[in-house]
Design an enzyme around this catalytic site. Structure first.
Site, short mmCIF file in Angstrom:
data_model
loop_
_atom_site.label_atom_id
_atom_site.label_comp_id
_atom_site.label_asym_id
_atom_site.label_seq_id
_atom_site.Cartn_x
_atom_site.Cartn_y
_atom_site.Cartn_z
N VAL A 123 0.79 -1.32 -0.15
CA VAL A 123 0.05 0.03 0.07
C VAL A 123 1.06 1.26 -0.04
O VAL A 123 0.42 2.40 0.21
CB VAL A 123 -0.84 -0.11 1.31
CG1 VAL A 123 -1.90 -1.12 1.27
CG2 VAL A 123 -0.06 0.02 2.60
N HIS A 139 -4.65 -4.30 -2.28
CA HIS A 139 -4.86 -4.02 -0.80
C HIS A 139 -5.05 -2.47 -0.39
O HIS A 139 -5.05 -1.93 0.66
CB HIS A 139 -3.82 -4.64 0.01
CG HIS A 139 -3.73 -6.15 0.18
ND1 HIS A 139 -2.83 -6.76 0.55
CD2 HIS A 139 -4.84 -6.96 -0.40
CE1 HIS A 139 -3.19 -8.15 0.32
NE2 HIS A 139 -4.40 -8.10 -0.08
N SER A 210 5.04 -13.55 1.40
CA SER A 210 5.17 -14.75 2.17
C SER A 210 3.73 -15.68 1.67
O SER A 210 3.74 -16.68 2.23
CB SER A 210 4.64 -14.54 3.87
OG SER A 210 3.57 -13.84 3.92
C1 BV8 Z 1 -11.22 -11.34 2.76
C2 BV8 Z 1 -3.49 -3.61 3.70
C3 BV8 Z 1 -13.49 -11.85 2.62
C4 BV8 Z 1 -3.51 -3.09 4.89
C5 BV8 Z 1 -3.54 -6.31 3.98
C6 BV8 Z 1 -7.73 -18.56 7.01
C7 BV8 Z 1 -7.26 -19.09 5.80
C8 BV8 Z 1 -7.28 -18.19 4.66
C9 BV8 Z 1 -7.72 -17.12 4.55
C10 BV8 Z 1 -8.17 -16.58 5.65
C11 BV8 Z 1 -8.26 -17.21 6.76
N1 BV8 Z 1 -8.82 -16.53 7.97
C12 BV8 Z 1 -9.01 -15.24 7.28
C13 BV8 Z 1 -8.58 -15.30 6.04
C14 BV8 Z 1 -8.83 -14.28 5.02
C15 BV8 Z 1 -7.62 -13.20 5.23
C16 BV8 Z 1 -6.44 -13.82 5.40
O1 BV8 Z 1 -5.90 -14.11 4.33
N2 BV8 Z 1 -5.84 -14.02 6.33
C17 BV8 Z 1 -4.52 -14.43 6.48
C18 BV8 Z 1 -3.45 -13.90 7.47
C19 BV8 Z 1 -4.61 -16.15 6.72
N3 BV8 Z 1 -7.79 -12.36 4.22
C20 BV8 Z 1 -8.80 -11.11 4.11
O2 BV8 Z 1 -9.44 -10.90 5.15
C21 BV8 Z 1 -8.84 -10.54 3.01
N4 BV8 Z 1 -10.09 -10.18 2.67
O3 BV8 Z 1 -10.84 -12.32 2.67
O4 BV8 Z 1 -12.40 -10.85 2.56
C22 BV8 Z 1 -14.65 -11.22 2.09
C23 BV8 Z 1 -15.25 -11.39 1.15
C24 BV8 Z 1 -16.35 -10.75 0.90
C25 BV8 Z 1 -16.99 -9.81 1.56
C26 BV8 Z 1 -16.42 -9.71 2.96
C27 BV8 Z 1 -15.17 -10.19 3.29
C28 BV8 Z 1 -8.10 -8.88 3.08
C29 BV8 Z 1 -6.63 -9.39 3.03
C30 BV8 Z 1 -5.95 -7.85 2.89
C31 BV8 Z 1 -5.57 -7.61 4.19
N5 BV8 Z 1 -5.00 -6.30 4.28
N6 BV8 Z 1 -2.93 -5.00 3.81
C32 BV8 Z 1 -2.16 -2.44 5.36
O5 BV8 Z 1 -1.36 -2.71 4.74
O6 BV8 Z 1 -2.20 -1.78 6.54
S1 BV8 Z 1 -2.69 -7.57 4.01
C33 BV8 Z 1 -0.97 -7.69 4.38
O7 BV8 Z 1 -0.31 -8.61 4.39
C34 BV8 Z 1 -0.25 -6.61 3.73
O8 BV8 Z 1 -0.84 -5.96 2.28
C35 BV8 Z 1 0.99 -7.34 3.13
O9 BV8 Z 1 1.53 -6.93 1.96
C36 BV8 Z 1 -0.03 -8.60 2.81
C37 BV8 Z 1 0.77 -9.96 2.57
O10 BV8 Z 1 2.08 -9.99 3.33
P1 BV8 Z 1 3.31 -9.99 2.52
O11 BV8 Z 1 3.32 -8.92 1.58
O12 BV8 Z 1 3.52 -11.41 2.02
O13 BV8 Z 1 4.22 -9.49 3.72
P2 BV8 Z 1 4.98 -10.59 4.64
O14 BV8 Z 1 5.63 -9.82 5.55
O15 BV8 Z 1 3.77 -11.46 5.14
O16 BV8 Z 1 5.95 -11.38 3.95
C38 BV8 Z 1 7.24 -10.63 3.32
C39 BV8 Z 1 7.95 -11.70 2.56
O17 BV8 Z 1 9.15 -11.33 1.95
C40 BV8 Z 1 8.42 -12.77 3.40
O18 BV8 Z 1 8.06 -13.89 2.48
C41 BV8 Z 1 10.01 -12.33 3.31
O19 BV8 Z 1 10.82 -13.54 3.49
C42 BV8 Z 1 10.21 -11.81 2.35
N7 BV8 Z 1 11.08 -10.96 2.11
C43 BV8 Z 1 11.61 -10.06 3.01
N8 BV8 Z 1 12.61 -8.91 2.52
C44 BV8 Z 1 12.92 -9.48 1.21
C45 BV8 Z 1 12.08 -10.54 1.06
N9 BV8 Z 1 12.29 -11.26 -0.21
C46 BV8 Z 1 12.68 -10.90 -1.17
N10 BV8 Z 1 13.62 -9.79 -1.02
C47 BV8 Z 1 13.86 -9.03 0.08
N11 BV8 Z 1 14.58 -7.98 0.42
#
Ligand code: BV8
Ligand code: ZN
Length: 264
Positions: A123, A139, A210
């Site tokens: 974002v 997002h 991730s």
């Molecule tokens: C929805 C905006 C339905 C806000 C974000 C159980 C199972 C499956 C799904 C779910 C569940 N329980 C709940 C859910 C749904 C939920 C979800 O997926 N939860 C997860 C945690 C299990 N999803 C939702 O709620 C979504 N909505 O499902 O709605 C619905 C439908 C109709 C009507 C009503 C409802 C909404 C999801 C969006 C949430 N908002 N962000 C903000 O940013 O403040 S999500 C947030 O996580 C960020 O956007 C972030 O980008 C995103 C994903 O994380 P990553 O980008 O992957 O970041 P992360 O830190 O995890 O990983 C970084 C990676 O980079 C690592 O792997 C690391 O090793 C690597 N790395 C680090 N440095 C480097 C690198 N790689 C290369 N080079 C480097 N230098």
């Protein structure tokens, strides 16, 4: 053998490369051949710009986990606390500069034109600041404020914001950050575009995510099922690593320029 068969064969063979240079060379070759490329980025792409990731070491803020603050419930309970977190992030992002990984994606977009589609979970707006034109924000946008009363939206780059929580000067209701919180639906048009691109892509790059947040994490899986060659770049293994054709261990800011520049 047409590309999909080749990709299927590769999936069956589950290509595993021995060395990083070999992996970079293979990714470069696939990218050079492809006319339609889908890219999904996550917080890892902005990490080298100094923006904390969600789940990595820097992902904690005042002992809170992002998942507990990025929710409508947290905002309803304590809008000032949630805004302090977003204001802190906005200030961090305002100090950040795009990194070579962002610029490599600008170059790829210029080369492929309509064949290129970039979907970001981030974002922070760093892709746009690097010069990417075709960015689909899954997002939302941390620089967007949306009124919880009249729905008015405004882009606001103030970092820090003068007053927390900010209020709409038209109706006086609280502004919220223009992002998608957990439990909220993603923009339908962006999601539709993502799965349409996944069905057509010849190569899908999964960069710095991730792959645990849905439905965004479903996009590369859909590309894989549609026959695309999927290449992941991440510092560590993810939920997707065992399913992709190529999982390269390294920094996006370092590996992506090597892959894109050599594929021209
Ligand atoms: C929805 C905006 C339905 C806000 C974000 C159980 C199972 C499956 C799904 C779910 C569940 N329980 C709940 C859910 C749904 C939920 C979800 O997926 N939860 C997860 C945690 C299990 N999803 C939702 O709620 C979504 N909505 O499902 O709605 C619905 C439908 C109709 C009507 C009503 C409802 C909404 C999801 C969006 C949430 N908002 N962000 C903000 O940013 O403040 S999500 C947030 O996580 C960020 O956007 C972030 O980008 C995103 C994903 O994380 P990553 O980008 O992957 O970041 P992360 O830190 O995890 O990983 C970084 C990676 O980079 C690592 O792997 C690391 O090793 C690597 N790395 C680090 N440095 C480097 C690198 N790689 C290369 N080079 C480097 N230098
Ligand atoms: Zn208003």
């Amino acid at each position: 053998m047409t590309l999909p068969e080749a990709a299927t064969t590769i999936t069956r063979l589950n290509v595993r490369v021995q060395t990083l240079p070999e992996g970079i060379a293979r990714a470069r070759h696939w990218l050079a051949e492809a006319r339609r490329v889908l890219v999904l980025t996550g917080a890892g792409c902005s990490a080298e710009s100094g923006v904390p990731t969600f789940r990595g070491a820097g992902g904690l803020w005042r002992q809170f986990r992002p998942e507990t603050l990025a929710t409508p419930e947290a905002f309803a309970r304590d809008p000032k606390l949630v805004w302090e977190w977003y204001d802190w992030r906005r200030q961090r992002i305002a100090q950040a500069q795009p990194n070579p990984g962002h610029y490599a994606l600008v170059e790829l977009e210029q080369r492929l034109g309509d064949g290129f589609a970039l979907f970001t979970q981030n974002v922070d707006g760093l892709h746009e600041r690097a010069g990417s034109q075709r960015v689909w924000r899954l997002h939302g946008d941390i620089w967007l404020l949306r009124c919880t009363g009249c729905g008015r939206q405004e882009r606001n780059l103030a970092a820090p914001l003068p007053v927390l929580p900010p209020r709409c000067d038209r109706c006086g209701a609280l502004f919220r950050p223009g992002v998608v919180w957990f439990g909220e639906p993603l923009p339908a048009d962006v999601l539709d575009a993502a799965f349409a691109a996944a069905r057509r892509a010849e190569v899908c790059l999964v960069l710095g995510t991730s792959s645990v947040v849905y439905p965004a994490a479903r996009i590369p899986q859909s590309a894989l099922e549609s026959g695309a060659r999927v290449v992941e770049i991440n510092l560590e293994p993810t939920e997707l690593s065992d399913r992709v054709h190529l999982s390269l261990r390294g920094r996006t800011g370092e590996l992506l320029p090597q892959i894109v520049q050599g594929a021209g």
